[in-house]
Design a protein around this motif. Sequence first.
Motif, PDB file in Angstrom:
ATOM      1  N   THR A  86       0.826  -1.210   0.000  1.00 14.28           N
ATOM      2  CA  THR A  86       0.000   0.000   0.000  1.00 14.28           C
ATOM      3  C   THR A  86       0.860   1.259   0.000  1.00 14.28           C
ATOM      4  N   GLU A  87       1.924   1.244   0.817  1.00 18.92           N
ATOM      5  CA  GLU A  87       2.785   2.418   0.924  1.00 18.92           C
ATOM      6  C   GLU A  87       3.423   2.772  -0.408  1.00 18.92           C
ATOM      7  N   TYR A  88       4.014   1.775  -1.064  1.00 14.82           N
ATOM      8  CA  TYR A  88       4.693   2.041  -2.326  1.00 14.82           C
ATOM      9  C   TYR A  88       3.704   2.306  -3.461  1.00 14.82           C
ATOM     10  N   ALA A  89       2.523   1.709  -3.379  1.00 15.53           N
ATOM     11  CA  ALA A  89       1.493   1.991  -4.389  1.00 15.53           C
ATOM     12  C   ALA A  89       1.064   3.457  -4.317  1.00 15.53           C
ATOM     13  N   VAL A  90       0.930   3.964  -3.095  1.00 16.68           N
ATOM     14  CA  VAL A  90       0.587   5.377  -2.918  1.00 16.68           C
ATOM     15  C   VAL A  90       1.733   6.266  -3.408  1.00 16.68           C
ATOM     16  N   THR A  91       2.971   5.824  -3.149  1.00 13.79           N
ATOM     17  CA  THR A  91       4.133   6.576  -3.633  1.00 13.79           C
ATOM     18  C   THR A  91       4.147   6.650  -5.154  1.00 13.79           C
ATOM     19  N   GLU A  92       3.864   5.529  -5.800  1.00 17.02           N
ATOM     20  CA  GLU A  92       3.814   5.511  -7.262  1.00 17.02           C
ATOM     21  C   GLU A  92       2.683   6.393  -7.788  1.00 17.02           C
ATOM     22  N   GLN A  93       1.545   6.352  -7.112  1.00 13.64           N
ATOM     23  CA  GLN A  93       0.429   7.204  -7.508  1.00 13.64           C
ATOM     24  C   GLN A  93       0.814   8.682  -7.376  1.00 13.64           C
ATOM     25  N   TYR A  94       1.540   9.008  -6.320  1.00 10.18           N
ATOM     26  CA  TYR A  94       2.017  10.382  -6.117  1.00 10.18           C
ATOM     27  C   TYR A  94       2.960  10.793  -7.248  1.00 10.18           C
ATOM     28  N   LEU A  95       3.869   9.904  -7.627  1.00  8.48           N
ATOM     29  CA  LEU A  95       4.808  10.201  -8.703  1.00  8.48           C
ATOM     30  C   LEU A  95       4.094  10.379 -10.037  1.00  8.48           C
TER      31      LEU A  95
END
Length: 327
Positions: A86-95
Amino acid sequence: MAIKLFIKEHLSYIIFQIVLTLFLLSLFWLDGFRNINTAIYAIAISTLLIFSFLVVRYMLRRRYLAKISVLPITMEDALQKNAKTTEYAVTEQYLHELYRLYQHEVQALYATQSRQYKFMNQWVHQMKTPVSVLELLLQQDEELDKRSVQEEVERLKRGLEMVLMHARLENFADDMQIMKVPLKSVIMNTINENKRLFITNRVFPEVNIDEDIVVMSDEKWLRFLIEQFITNAVKYTFEPNKKIYITVVQKESQVQLCIRDEGIGIPKADLSRITKAFYTGENGRKTGESTGMGLYIAKEICDKLGHQLVITSETGQGTQVEVIFQS
């Protein structure tokens, strides 16, 4: 690279788990529970659980860590979706959202630069005409026609004012001062500054404005707006002895400035596009002097000042430009 990055990321967690395990063993030892076999068993089980947790966690993050460990060659490399947590998925969405905003800003900057480049090309080409006329006048043997020279100088001045205002438009907020502006005074000053234009084209203004009407606006930008509308009205009135009617109507919450001419009018096909950049339309092609930027800049100024611009026209009957000020 991925495993090194993972270890660096979780080094503090590993140290914390070791300290926690030693603390619990020390606590049991001081409390009298001193069975070595039990302690070794507890350490082994704790180590196995921590190791298993880290292995599973690494497998979930492996592709994402591998992606960020290597500098991307293309933008598509950086925008790949590899996260399984979830954390990295949100990071990718932010990018991805950051890239979308970046693309929007780049496209806006490119459009602005392209518009400025095209405008400068057209403006320079248009300014060549009065310069060429002045050169021809200077080359003639007979006495210099001062009236013709003055006309060409006025064209140059209007062109310079246009390009200056276009340049300032990019930093509009830094160059804006909203205050109470006496509308009649601004209009009369603008008419007086352009009286030679009226006389040359034999078009005459008729002004009907009360002295006490004031509006909230920027006087400099408002003066440019009025001059642009008046210049267009004169330029597209080909028949002599016509009039330009300038009136102001004050209502409860609005002040309406109306500039109406008796010129050739604007074809219906062009009316909806005349405020777009570089659109000259049928009338602009007739005169050969239009850059297609005058009304575009006027519309931009009205929007930034909070004024409403309404243009209506009928072919052969004239054009009416309304600027609506909110009280």
